[in-house]
Design an enzyme around this catalytic site. Structure first.
Site, PDB file in Angstrom:
ATOM      1  N   GLU A   1      55.047  14.633 -33.746  1.00  0.00           N
ATOM      2  CA  GLU A   1      56.077  14.790 -34.159  1.00  0.00           C
ATOM      3  C   GLU A   1      57.205  14.002 -33.731  1.00  0.00           C
ATOM      4  O   GLU A   1      57.521  12.664 -33.671  1.00  0.00           O
ATOM      5  CB  GLU A   1      56.578  15.976 -34.388  1.00  0.00           C
ATOM      6  CG  GLU A   1      57.805  15.902 -35.693  1.00  0.00           C
ATOM      7  CD  GLU A   1      58.920  17.073 -34.974  1.00  0.00           C
ATOM      8  OE1 GLU A   1      58.625  18.193 -35.093  1.00  0.00           O
ATOM      9  OE2 GLU A   1      60.418  17.092 -35.699  1.00  0.00           O
TER      10      GLU A   1
ATOM     11  N   GLU B   1      51.885  24.229 -31.889  1.00  0.00           N
ATOM     12  CA  GLU B   1      53.072  23.932 -32.241  1.00  0.00           C
ATOM     13  C   GLU B   1      53.372  23.006 -30.593  1.00  0.00           C
ATOM     14  O   GLU B   1      53.905  21.723 -31.812  1.00  0.00           O
ATOM     15  CB  GLU B   1      53.959  24.753 -32.739  1.00  0.00           C
ATOM     16  CG  GLU B   1      53.853  25.593 -33.799  1.00  0.00           C
ATOM     17  CD  GLU B   1      53.876  24.696 -35.486  1.00  0.00           C
ATOM     18  OE1 GLU B   1      54.079  23.723 -35.299  1.00  0.00           O
ATOM     19  OE2 GLU B   1      52.370  25.506 -35.921  1.00  0.00           O
TER      20      GLU B   1
ATOM     21  N   GLU C   1      61.009  27.211 -32.105  1.00  0.00           N
ATOM     22  CA  GLU C   1      61.879  26.828 -33.676  1.00  0.00           C
ATOM     23  C   GLU C   1      60.749  26.623 -34.254  1.00  0.00           C
ATOM     24  O   GLU C   1      60.729  27.047 -35.344  1.00  0.00           O
ATOM     25  CB  GLU C   1      62.674  25.126 -33.244  1.00  0.00           C
ATOM     26  CG  GLU C   1      63.105  24.570 -34.868  1.00  0.00           C
ATOM     27  CD  GLU C   1      63.061  23.372 -35.734  1.00  0.00           C
ATOM     28  OE1 GLU C   1      63.656  22.825 -34.495  1.00  0.00           O
ATOM     29  OE2 GLU C   1      62.632  23.090 -36.774  1.00  0.00           O
ATOM     30  N   HIS C   2      59.864  25.288 -34.195  1.00  0.00           N
ATOM     31  CA  HIS C   2      58.227  25.447 -34.983  1.00  0.00           C
ATOM     32  C   HIS C   2      57.455  26.874 -34.687  1.00  0.00           C
ATOM     33  O   HIS C   2      57.324  27.930 -35.820  1.00  0.00           O
ATOM     34  CB  HIS C   2      57.611  24.514 -34.096  1.00  0.00           C
ATOM     35  CG  HIS C   2      58.115  23.293 -34.603  1.00  0.00           C
ATOM     36  ND1 HIS C   2      57.047  22.336 -35.687  1.00  0.00           N
ATOM     37  CD2 HIS C   2      58.982  22.225 -34.929  1.00  0.00           C
ATOM     38  CE1 HIS C   2      57.191  20.969 -35.732  1.00  0.00           C
ATOM     39  NE2 HIS C   2      58.929  21.251 -35.350  1.00  0.00           N
TER      40      HIS C   2
ATOM     41  N   HIS D   1      63.164  23.274 -29.036  1.00  0.00           N
ATOM     42  CA  HIS D   1      61.729  22.279 -30.752  1.00  0.00           C
ATOM     43  C   HIS D   1      60.495  23.044 -30.796  1.00  0.00           C
ATOM     44  O   HIS D   1      60.060  23.049 -31.994  1.00  0.00           O
ATOM     45  CB  HIS D   1      61.613  21.097 -30.069  1.00  0.00           C
ATOM     46  CG  HIS D   1      61.442  20.074 -31.707  1.00  0.00           C
ATOM     47  ND1 HIS D   1      61.089  18.820 -31.682  1.00  0.00           N
ATOM     48  CD2 HIS D   1      61.435  20.739 -32.604  1.00  0.00           C
ATOM     49  CE1 HIS D   1      60.583  18.650 -32.910  1.00  0.00           C
ATOM     50  NE2 HIS D   1      60.580  19.628 -33.440  1.00  0.00           N
TER      51      HIS D   1
HETATM   52 ZN   LIG Z   1      59.708  19.330 -35.574  1.00  0.00          ZN
END
Ligand SMILES: [Zn+2]
Length: 974
Positions: A156, A134, A61-62, A58
């Site tokens: 998040e 991130e 991905e960012h 994840h």
């Molecule tokens: Zn995310």
């Protein structure tokens, strides 16, 4: 050409020629679909199975979207958001894959997006600072010297763990695969994320982001040869690697298991679901059979398993993730939420008992027919709403492709569907045998329950604090200094703008690439006897989309909260001709579905509320007579007097409203603030917001104590709404089909209860004037309003009623504010998952919002600076151009035919005509820095009438300084 064509096939189900390729040098896989769809789509995906719940996939991905070799700016992704015509641009992390999809209708724009994405995944900069921004990093409190964690993904995921629905679904899924990557959280568990090191993060990229592990996809009306040539140059220099990325299958359970966990909550409410691991992908008949079975069992009010669970009264609404097709092994899950903690075992027993009963006694043939038709309709219509059709097909293809199966087979569904229909309708108990095989005789099952613990949140917080305190004591003075230095360096980097040279690398369109003319939507007014009909001649493959909009001008204010329930009551409580199960089956068998919603808007230039109740239906043209019969039965003969059924609906609505309260926290606080500023938003709040939740809670009790008054109000609501006067119909279908349907539509309209003849004019609610004085109707609005709930993150908002005349140029300033200033301040520097604004041209209301935000006061302080930032802005021509292009991209967003018809209806009802739209478009295209400054001044001018608020935990709200809490309204919601 250096791609080998493995198979080429025309797939008529998706009207596409499909080419399946392998790249010779690297083994990269390519699926290329050519067709007439102008909404071109591209995706690149990698298998990325995690080995720990540290969120590495994840965070990556960012991070790959934060600068690459060819595009060395801080966030190329954001530059594209700012200034492209994309119809979709995002990235997703799944339990075993990471996918980067884009779409655009403009070919030049499309290839720009593809190029930036390809460079991002293969050549990202991913510096240690990016990882820290991130992923996670330490920060030192300047006053206390205490350590804390910060990071976008960290925050998040804290938000995701605050949502019991999400938390429960995730545990259910993971419980079935304890020995595989699917047993982990690929998104990242906030307690595990800080175990991830930068070295591990880099290594993960090197291992998995390689062409040999890539699944590349093209779709649309561009030239297929061009795609290959384009890819060839981007894949040059790589050679083939063996990458072990296919998740090993989970050994089957010998016996079912039970799991229990805790969520933060004080009401005695449990979530519980029974979950099964099903077969692997590959047998298409079984996959589609299970999908239809899932629909039969739980999708509609008539579904036997749903009905048994709801009728039991054991819980408030269904729980469980349903059918999961995106893992190597499929899975299915069903249960209840809002269950008394002592009764969870009864839910499991009931699920198993009902499945046994269905397997033995057989499933009602009408339910089977209804689900077969509904699923088939959806597969043929492929109405993916605003999500590009091409990307929906990509994700569907990956369900097989990712596991080394041929993706073309599952896209060609026709013959499989026919085989299933033959078996299911042949009376051999096809679905009953699936129930036996995959559920009753399958020991690979888990039951997962989550129970409330009011201390869960503070326990987690204490745990985190303790861990951080321990780390602090283990650090030397120099190490603490180093943490402070690197936090400062990160902050400085974040604040340093990209150089003009770097920004110039981002490819873009020119203003000349944009059409000057506002898009015309075909619309023609005709009469259906008593009522007007707005007709849209658009190609719909012979599907009729029919909306009936009923004006709310006769509905007394006190009955407005019933509106959401009215839609469900009409569709889900039966009529004089059918009980509710039969009605649902009839709708399923003969139509593509009917749903209800409300439309609340402000009339263009008038600041008056426009309020409608809508029934939205669709059916194949040749099934229109049956659709209209059913609609007549619903409108004229709905039975509203089934108390037990109505109570079930109210409890479901209440549970859904409560469940969405924290996940949609920004919408909740936003709606609440806007309701202080305009009449239509106030009405909307009564129907969709916090007031609705209060109403549902009260109503649930009143049904038992005073059903007579509830029933009479419900009937009064129906009678005030369902009438020909003020009703307008809206139809979308091609002309030939439409002309054939006109007589039937006329006959249908003649049957509507009169209540005075409609004159075709759009009715406007008398209502009160707008609230531009900021006085919130009769009562003065409080300067601050807080809604509290057990949430580890906050949602902060401020709404301003602007007096300045609406201008398209303000939309450009808003776009720039969102993607430049708020993104940087609220998300990148503040650590929130999102920060953005909304601006409604019709009402003039402008609002600032944050999403999953660790901060409160700091975000209010950022909001304080917004008017000044805009009022004094200096913006380069390049940045201005990008903001204009991005704004046009939003205005021209791609719509499927049914949505074109609907949007056209909304324009008609709100009086937003073509000339007005053209003027707004001209203002967008001609926007200048002076407009930005005027927007800033308009916001500053409205500051004294603005309302502010936040949703968050009571403990966090209490930490706000006194000045933010004086005269504030604070309400505990959950
Ligand atoms: Zn995310």
């Amino acid at each position: 050409m250096s791609f080998t064509l493995i198979e080429e096939r025309f797939i008529h189900e998706i009207d596409s020629t499909a080419g399946l390729y392998r790249h010779d040098a690297t083994g990269a896989r390519l699926l290329s679909l050519s067709n007439k769809d102008e909404n071109k789509a591209f995706g690149i995906g990698f298998r990325t199975p995690p080995s720990r719940s540290d969120g590495v996939a994840h965070i990556l991905e960012h991070s790959v979207l934060c600068g690459s070799k060819k595009y060395p700016v801080k966030e190329p992704f954001v530059e594209l958001l700012k200034g492209s015509l994309n119809t979709f641009l995002n990235a997703f992390t799944y339990p075993d894959k990471t996918v980067y999809p884009v779409a655009s209708t403009n070919k030049k724009d499309f290839y720009n997006l593809v190029d930036v994405y390809l460079d991002a995944v293969f050549n990202p900069l991913i510096s240690e600072d990016t990882f820290r921004q991130e992923g996670w990093h330490y920060e030192v409190d300047p006053e206390t010297g205490d350590l804390s964690y910060k990071g976008v993904v960290f925050n998040e995921m804290k938000g995701a763990y605050s949502d019991p629905d999400d938390f429960h679904d995730d545990l259910c899924r993971r419980s079935l695969f304890p020995d595989s990557p699917y047993g982990l959280d690929s998104g990242g568990d906030p307690r595990v994320i800080p175990q991830l090191s930068y070295g591990e993060f880099k290594a993960f990229h090197e291992t998995y982001y390689h062409p040999s592990n890539a699944f590349i996809y093209f779709y649309g009306d561009d030239e297929p040869e061009e795609r290959l040539a384009f890819l060839e140059s981007r894949l040059a220099g790589y050679s083939k690697l063996e990458i072990a990325s296919l998740p090993a299958p989970q050994p089957a359970f010998k016996a079912p298991i039970h799991r229990t966990a805790y969520y933060e909550g004080k009401d005695p409410k449990a979530w519980t679901a029974v979950n099964w691991a099903l077969g692997e992908h590959g047998d298409h008949e079984t996959s589609l059979g299970l999908a239809i079975l899932s629909h039969i069992l739980t999708a509609t009010p008539a579904s036997p398993l749903r009905k048994a669970l709801i009728d039991s009264g054991l819980g408030e609404d269904l729980a469980g993730f349903g059918l999961e097709e995106s893992l190597r092994t499929m899975a299915w899950s069903v249960g209840l939420k809002g269950v008394h903690p002592g009764k969870t075992a009864e839910v499991e027993a009931l699920v198993l008992k009902e499945l046994s009963r269905l397997a033995e006694r057989g499933i009602d043939k009408n339910s089977v027919e209804a689900s077969l038709n509904t699923v088939e309709f959806a597969m043929r219509e492929k109405n993916t709403g605003r999500f590009p059709r091409g990307l929906a097909i990509y994700l569907e293809a990956l369900n097989d492709w990712l596991y080394e199966l041929n993706p073309l087979d599952s896209l060609s569904f026709e013959s499989v569907l026919e085989a299933i229909k033959r078996k299911a309708l042949g009376g051999k108990g096809y679905f009953e045998s699936l129930i036996r095989k995959w559920f009753l005789d399958n020991p690979h099952r888990s039951t997962v329950t989550i129970l409330p613990d009011p201390e869960e949140g503070s326990k987690r917080e204490a745990e985190e604090k303790e861990a951080l305190a321990k780390i602090k004591t283990s650090l030397s003075k120099d190490e603490m200094k180093a943490i402070e230095t690197s936090a400062r360096r990160l902050k400085a980097l974040q604040e340093k703008p990209d150089s003009p040279q770097a920004l110039a690398t981002i490819p873009g369109l020119t203003l000349e690439d944009l059409p000057r003319e506002s898009l015309r939507l075909p619309a023609q007014e005709v009469r259906l006897g008593n009522i007007p009909l707005l007709y849209h001649d658009l190609p719909t493959s012979s599907i009729l989309y029919l909306d009936l909009a009923f004006s709310l001008e006769n509905l007394p204010e006190r009955l407005l909260p019933y509106l959401g329930l009215l839609g469900r009551a009409l569709l889900e409580m039966g009529t004089e001709d059918f009980d509710y199960v039969a009605l649902s089956q009839e709708l399923g068998k003969h139509t593509g579905g009917v749903r209800a919603n409300s439309l609340m808007a402000t009339r263009w230039k008038k600041k008056e509320a426009v309020a409608y109740f809508l029934l939205r239906a669709k059916a194949m043209a040749d099934k229109t007579p049956r659709l209209l019969e059913l609609l007549s039965s619903i409108l004229l003969g709905a039975r509203l007097d089934n108390k037990e059924r109505f109570k079930q609906i109210v409890l479901e609505e209440k549970a859904q409203s409560e469940a969405s309260f924290i996940p949609a926290g920004h919408a909740m606080i936003g709606q609440r603030l806007l309701s202080r500023l305009s009449e239509s938003e106030r009405k909307s709040e009564l129907i969709n917001g916090l007031e609705q939740l209060y109403f549902l809670r009260e109503l649930a009790g009143r049904i038992d104590t005073d059903w007579a008054s509830v029933l009479s109000e419900l009937k009064e609501t129906r009678n005030a709404v369902i009438r020909a006067s003020g009703c307008i119909a809206n139809a979308t279908i091609d002309k030939d089909d439409f002309e054939k349907l006109m007589p039937e539509l006329r006959a249908f309209a003649a049957k509507l209860p009169a209540g005075g003849a409609g004159d075709g004019k759009v009715p406007v609610l008398a209502g009160k004037a707008d609230y531009t004085n900021g006085q919130g109707g009769e009562q003065p609005a409080p300067p601050y309003e807080y809604l509290t709930a057990p949430s580890q993150v906050n949602f902060v908002g401020r709404a301003f009623p602007l007096i300045a005349e609406a201008s398209g140029a303000f939309l450009v300033a808003k776009k720039y504010l969102d993607t430049a200033y708020l993104w940087e301040k609220v998300r990148v520097q503040g650590g929130a998952y999102g920060g953005f604004s909304t601006y409604d041209l019709n009402s003039g209301n402008f609002m600032l919002l944050s999403y999953r935000d660790p901060n409160l006061q700091e975000t209010f302080q950022i909001f304080d600076t917004v008017p000044g930032y805009l009022a004094n802005i200096d913006i380069s021509q390049e940045e201005l151009k990008r903001a204009i292009i991005g704004t046009i991209g939003g205005v021209d967003s791609y719509l499927l035919p049914d949505m074109k018809g609907y949007v056209s209806l909304v324009y008609h009802l709100t009086g937003y005509g073509h000339e007005d739209r053209q003027r707004m478009r001209d203002q967008i295209l001609d926007a200048s820095a002076a407009d930005f400054r005027a927007f800033g001044k308009a916001i500053a001018e409205a500051r004294s009438r603005a309302v502010s608020g936040a949703l968050g935990s009571a403990q966090r709200i209490e930490t706000l300084p006194e000045s933010y809490r004086r005269d504030a309204e604070i309400r505990a919601v959950l």
